[in-house]
Design a protein around this motif. Structure first.
Motif, PDB file in Angstrom:
ATOM      1  N   ALA A   9       0.814  -1.210   0.000  1.00  0.00           N
ATOM      2  CA  ALA A   9       0.000   0.000   0.000  1.00  0.00           C
ATOM      3  C   ALA A   9       0.846   1.257   0.000  1.00  0.00           C
ATOM      4  N   ARG A  10       2.008   1.216   0.673  1.00  0.00           N
ATOM      5  CA  ARG A  10       2.794   2.430   0.811  1.00  0.00           C
ATOM      6  C   ARG A  10       3.289   2.956  -0.529  1.00  0.00           C
ATOM      7  N   ARG A  11       3.639   2.045  -1.442  1.00  0.00           N
ATOM      8  CA  ARG A  11       4.088   2.505  -2.752  1.00  0.00           C
ATOM      9  C   ARG A  11       2.970   3.205  -3.509  1.00  0.00           C
ATOM     10  N   GLU A  12       1.733   2.908  -3.139  1.00  0.00           N
ATOM     11  CA  GLU A  12       0.590   3.523  -3.810  1.00  0.00           C
ATOM     12  C   GLU A  12      -0.018   4.651  -2.978  1.00  0.00           C
ATOM     13  N   LEU A  13       0.648   5.021  -1.869  1.00  0.00           N
ATOM     14  CA  LEU A  13       0.029   5.946  -0.912  1.00  0.00           C
ATOM     15  C   LEU A  13      -0.376   7.288  -1.517  1.00  0.00           C
ATOM     16  N   PRO A  14       0.426   7.913  -2.371  1.00  0.00           N
ATOM     17  CA  PRO A  14      -0.033   9.190  -2.953  1.00  0.00           C
ATOM     18  C   PRO A  14      -1.358   9.057  -3.705  1.00  0.00           C
ATOM     19  N   ARG A  15      -1.496   7.992  -4.504  1.00  0.00           N
ATOM     20  CA  ARG A  15      -2.754   7.789  -5.237  1.00  0.00           C
ATOM     21  C   ARG A  15      -3.895   7.469  -4.283  1.00  0.00           C
ATOM     22  N   ILE A  16      -3.614   6.666  -3.267  1.00  0.00           N
ATOM     23  CA  ILE A  16      -4.639   6.315  -2.289  1.00  0.00           C
ATOM     24  C   ILE A  16      -5.105   7.557  -1.529  1.00  0.00           C
ATOM     25  N   THR A  17      -4.175   8.436  -1.177  1.00  0.00           N
ATOM     26  CA  THR A  17      -4.530   9.658  -0.461  1.00  0.00           C
ATOM     27  C   THR A  17      -5.430  10.546  -1.309  1.00  0.00           C
ATOM     28  N   ASP A  18      -5.125  10.647  -2.585  1.00  0.00           N
ATOM     29  CA  ASP A  18      -5.975  11.439  -3.483  1.00  0.00           C
ATOM     30  C   ASP A  18      -7.394  10.879  -3.535  1.00  0.00           C
ATOM     31  N   GLU A  19      -7.509   9.558  -3.581  1.00  0.00           N
ATOM     32  CA  GLU A  19      -8.827   8.930  -3.631  1.00  0.00           C
ATOM     33  C   GLU A  19      -9.586   9.136  -2.319  1.00  0.00           C
ATOM     34  N   PHE A  20      -8.878   9.050  -1.201  1.00  0.00           N
ATOM     35  CA  PHE A  20      -9.512   9.308   0.104  1.00  0.00           C
ATOM     36  C   PHE A  20     -10.066  10.730   0.148  1.00  0.00           C
ATOM     37  N   ASP A  21      -9.270  11.689  -0.295  1.00  0.00           N
ATOM     38  CA  ASP A  21      -9.710  13.092  -0.294  1.00  0.00           C
ATOM     39  C   ASP A  21     -10.939  13.279  -1.182  1.00  0.00           C
ATOM     40  N   ARG A  22     -10.943  12.626  -2.340  1.00  0.00           N
ATOM     41  CA  ARG A  22     -12.072  12.783  -3.263  1.00  0.00           C
ATOM     42  C   ARG A  22     -13.358  12.236  -2.648  1.00  0.00           C
ATOM     43  N   GLN A  23     -13.269  11.045  -2.070  1.00  0.00           N
ATOM     44  CA  GLN A  23     -14.474  10.433  -1.508  1.00  0.00           C
ATOM     45  C   GLN A  23     -14.961  11.183  -0.274  1.00  0.00           C
ATOM     46  N   SER A  24     -14.050  11.592   0.584  1.00  0.00           N
ATOM     47  CA  SER A  24     -14.478  12.271   1.811  1.00  0.00           C
ATOM     48  C   SER A  24     -15.047  13.657   1.515  1.00  0.00           C
ATOM     49  N   ARG A  25     -14.509  14.352   0.502  1.00  0.00           N
ATOM     50  CA  ARG A  25     -15.077  15.654   0.142  1.00  0.00           C
ATOM     51  C   ARG A  25     -16.520  15.511  -0.318  1.00  0.00           C
ATOM     52  N   ARG A  26     -16.800  14.440  -1.056  1.00  0.00           N
ATOM     53  CA  ARG A  26     -18.154  14.202  -1.561  1.00  0.00           C
ATOM     54  C   ARG A  26     -19.139  14.035  -0.398  1.00  0.00           C
ATOM     55  N   ILE A  27     -18.718  13.301   0.627  1.00  0.00           N
ATOM     56  CA  ILE A  27     -19.598  13.085   1.780  1.00  0.00           C
ATOM     57  C   ILE A  27     -19.660  14.327   2.656  1.00  0.00           C
ATOM     58  N   ASP A  28     -18.543  15.031   2.808  1.00  0.00           N
ATOM     59  CA  ASP A  28     -18.517  16.235   3.653  1.00  0.00           C
ATOM     60  C   ASP A  28     -19.537  17.273   3.196  1.00  0.00           C
ATOM     61  N   ARG A  29     -19.755  17.356   1.877  1.00  0.00           N
ATOM     62  CA  ARG A  29     -20.655  18.378   1.355  1.00  0.00           C
ATOM     63  C   ARG A  29     -22.094  18.194   1.845  1.00  0.00           C
ATOM     64  N   ALA A  30     -22.452  16.965   2.220  1.00  0.00           N
ATOM     65  CA  ALA A  30     -23.836  16.711   2.647  1.00  0.00           C
ATOM     66  C   ALA A  30     -23.886  15.911   3.943  1.00  0.00           C
ATOM     67  N   VAL A  31     -22.840  16.023   4.765  1.00  0.00           N
ATOM     68  CA  VAL A  31     -22.753  15.180   5.958  1.00  0.00           C
ATOM     69  C   VAL A  31     -23.912  15.403   6.924  1.00  0.00           C
ATOM     70  N   ASP A  32     -24.498  16.598   6.932  1.00  0.00           N
ATOM     71  CA  ASP A  32     -25.624  16.872   7.831  1.00  0.00           C
ATOM     72  C   ASP A  32     -26.855  16.048   7.490  1.00  0.00           C
ATOM     73  N   SER A  33     -26.889  15.497   6.285  1.00  0.00           N
ATOM     74  CA  SER A  33     -28.040  14.687   5.880  1.00  0.00           C
ATOM     75  C   SER A  33     -27.926  13.230   6.342  1.00  0.00           C
ATOM     76  N   LEU A  34     -26.769  12.846   6.878  1.00  0.00           N
ATOM     77  CA  LEU A  34     -26.604  11.484   7.365  1.00  0.00           C
ATOM     78  C   LEU A  34     -27.374  11.272   8.668  1.00  0.00           C
ATOM     79  N   THR A  35     -27.738  10.030   8.919  1.00  0.00           N
ATOM     80  CA  THR A  35     -28.346   9.689  10.202  1.00  0.00           C
ATOM     81  C   THR A  35     -27.280   9.768  11.294  1.00  0.00           C
TER      82      THR A  35
END
Length: 223
Positions: A67-93
């Motif tokens: 995983a460490r060799r892929e960490l920069p790409r993995i970090t970018d994907e984490f940021d993309r997914q979490s930003r998507r949820i952050d925009r509407a996090v108040d709508s979660l249960t």
């Protein structure tokens, strides 16, 4: 006759007035307002959270060196997914918000652990010690001749074959650091090697990755 005509006029005026009042009281049809473009529905947000949780579970259960060799790409994907949820996090249960927070913390701890292992394995003293142990030779890889590289790759992989069951996560990080040194030198001198030797090195690189991925996930999680 005059009285009848006047009565007719009054009656007609009354009917017209009643019709106008009725028209004013009839409610107009309204078109339901559309949700703003890009607003996530509750169901869609829950699906995003489920996908995010599955993604984090997959990453934290990976062998660290892989995983460490892929960490920069993995970090970018984490940021993309979490930003998507952050925009509407108040709508979660309430449960959804708790799950989201838990998964973010798990990922952040895992990523920090990868950074720490990588930094420790790449310290010159630690890397030199691991190199001597894994190659059974004190060699300066950055100055190795092209003809020496196939044998050095073979020694590294051969040690992995015999000892990998007893290796800790730190051992895997050290082996990855040695492989990185070998790969850097190989990139510099590969044109000096015949095709059959380049194919042999490629095969050994592939076996290294296969052995790395085959490590028991349960051992990784216990460390």
């Amino acid at each position: 006759m005059k009285l009848s005509f006047a009565y007719i006029l009054l009656t007609a005026a009354g009917l017209l007035a009643a019709t106008g009042a009725s028209a004013q009281q009839t409610p107009k049809k309204t078109t339901p307002a559309k949700a703003p473009a890009g607003t996530a529905t509750s169901a869609g947000l829950e699906r995003d959270l489920a996908d995010f949780s599955d993604w984090v579970n997959d990453k934290v259960e990976r062998v660290a060196t892989t995983a460490r060799r892929e960490l920069p790409r993995i970090t970018d994907e984490f940021d993309r997914q979490s930003r998507r949820i952050d925009r509407a996090v108040d709508s979660l249960t309430v449960e959804g918000k708790k799950e989201y927070t838990t998964q973010k913390v798990r990922y952040q701890r895992w990523a920090s652990r990868q950074d720490s292992l990588d930094a420790a394995a790449r310290r010159p003293a630690a890397a030199d010690q691991a190199q001597r142990r894994l190659l059974n030779e004190d060699v300066v890889i950055s100055k190795a001749r092209a003809s020496e590289l196939p044998d050095l790759y073979f020694r590294l992989v051969e040690n992995m074959r015999g000892a990998k069951k007893d290796w800790t996560q730190a051992d895997w990080s050290a082996a990855s650091a040695v492989l990185t040194r070998l790969n850097a030198r190989y990139d510099q001198v590969r044109d000096q090697l015949p095709l059959e030797e380049r194919l042999r090195i490629r095969s050994l690189q592939g076996e290294f990755r296969t052995l790395e991925k085959a490590r028991d996930v349960k051992d990784v999680m216990r460390e």
